[in-house]
Design an enzyme around this catalytic site. Structure first.
Site, short mmCIF file in Angstrom:
data_model
loop_
_atom_site.label_atom_id
_atom_site.label_comp_id
_atom_site.label_asym_id
_atom_site.label_seq_id
_atom_site.Cartn_x
_atom_site.Cartn_y
_atom_site.Cartn_z
N HIS A 54 1.05 -1.05 0.21
CA HIS A 54 -0.30 0.17 -0.35
C HIS A 54 0.58 1.25 -0.02
O HIS A 54 2.03 1.02 -0.15
CB HIS A 54 -0.71 -0.40 1.07
CG HIS A 54 -1.79 -0.96 0.67
ND1 HIS A 54 -3.27 -1.45 1.95
CD2 HIS A 54 -2.55 -1.33 0.29
CE1 HIS A 54 -4.27 -1.91 1.69
NE2 HIS A 54 -3.21 -2.46 0.33
N GLU A 56 1.27 3.32 2.16
CA GLU A 56 2.23 3.77 3.30
C GLU A 56 3.54 2.68 3.47
O GLU A 56 4.44 3.12 3.70
CB GLU A 56 1.17 3.50 4.59
CG GLU A 56 -0.10 4.37 4.72
CD GLU A 56 -1.47 4.12 4.01
OE1 GLU A 56 -0.86 3.54 2.68
OE2 GLU A 56 -1.95 4.64 4.89
N SER A 79 -7.21 7.84 3.98
CA SER A 79 -7.24 6.99 5.50
C SER A 79 -6.23 5.62 6.02
O SER A 79 -6.23 4.27 4.42
CB SER A 79 -8.29 7.29 6.30
OG SER A 79 -7.97 6.75 7.45
N CYS A 81 -5.36 1.83 6.56
CA CYS A 81 -6.11 0.74 6.54
C CYS A 81 -5.92 -0.27 7.94
O CYS A 81 -4.96 0.50 8.62
CB CYS A 81 -6.06 0.40 5.28
SG CYS A 81 -4.35 -1.54 4.92
N CYS A 84 -1.68 -0.86 7.47
CA CYS A 84 -0.94 0.73 7.60
C CYS A 84 -1.11 0.69 9.33
O CYS A 84 -0.09 1.41 10.12
CB CYS A 84 -1.26 1.09 6.21
SG CYS A 84 -1.22 0.75 4.86
#
Lengths: 148, 148
Positions: A54, A56, A79, A81, A84
């Site tokens: 992802h 991040e 935002s 998940c 993360c």
């Protein structure tokens, strides 16, 4: 002068746009220490066939090994998940700046319960780019958040 | 006949030993569907300079993109940290088999609170290999769990 949250989010957004231009999920992230970006990345599900990168995670991976994260802030266009969010908690990153939590969200309270400061910028550009991808590629989006 | 939890854990342990032999953190993991291993991996902090490739993450990455994880079990020689626990929850992996939680643990209750079945095998081989690494390389271990 230290750059502002909005300026770092603009760089995360640039990485999200880069991913979108490659046909990938448009979620970008930067990791910042002492007013400097030490790593940046974006979702790599499509580009590298990666389930775990992802935005991040790619950002943290690109920053490389760190002796501590206690003095860092992570910026993400969407935002985080639970993968993360768990990573932010495990790595003791004390502050998360979120572009938007309209298209995905729900883990902000978990992060706060673990002592993480969460700032949501409600950035309309981040929200519009993500919405556009979801409309174009609903199945890839579903796969990315394991909603299949 | 389907292989048993102990047999899959033996394969995760083999990957942990491989990592140890490379000078890396000896934590291995396999992902199983329908009695077959669909991915395996081990911690890659030392070998690839990766902060995010814990055993479970490397395993999931190596399994590649999946349309669902609801029919999988993940095996890990060491109890999952919050990054890996968050990933298990996010990806909706319903069952985790843990080799040992003596050298690291604490997220089992979080996993169970999210509906994940957690089985701890208390495998003395897993515990002994991990303890040996921690004694030899305390600073790398501290870095891996962000206890620095």
């Amino acid at each position: 002068m230290l750059a502002s949250d909005a300026e770092f989010m603009a760089e995360a957004y640039r990485l999200a746009e880069k991913s979108f231009s490659e046909g990938g999920l448009p979620i970008g992230s930067v990791l910042v220490r002492d007013g400097k970006i030490i790593g940046g990345g974006h979702n790599q599900r499509i580009q590298r066939g990666s389930p775990i990168l992802h935005g991040e995670m790619d950002c943290i991976e690109n920053a490389g090994r760190q002796s501590t994260y206690r003095d860092t802030t992570i910026y993400t266009t969407l935002s985080p998940c639970m993968m993360c969010s768990g990573t932010i908690v495990q790595f003791k990153i004390p502050r998360v700046v979120v572009g938007e939590n309209v298209n995905f969200g729900g883990n902000e309270d978990f992060l706060r319960s673990q002592g993480v400061e969460v700032v949501v910028l409600n950035d309309p550009k981040c929200a519009a780019l993500m919405r556009r991808y979801i409309e174009l590629h609903p199945s890839e989006w579903g796969e990315d958040i394991a909603e299949t």
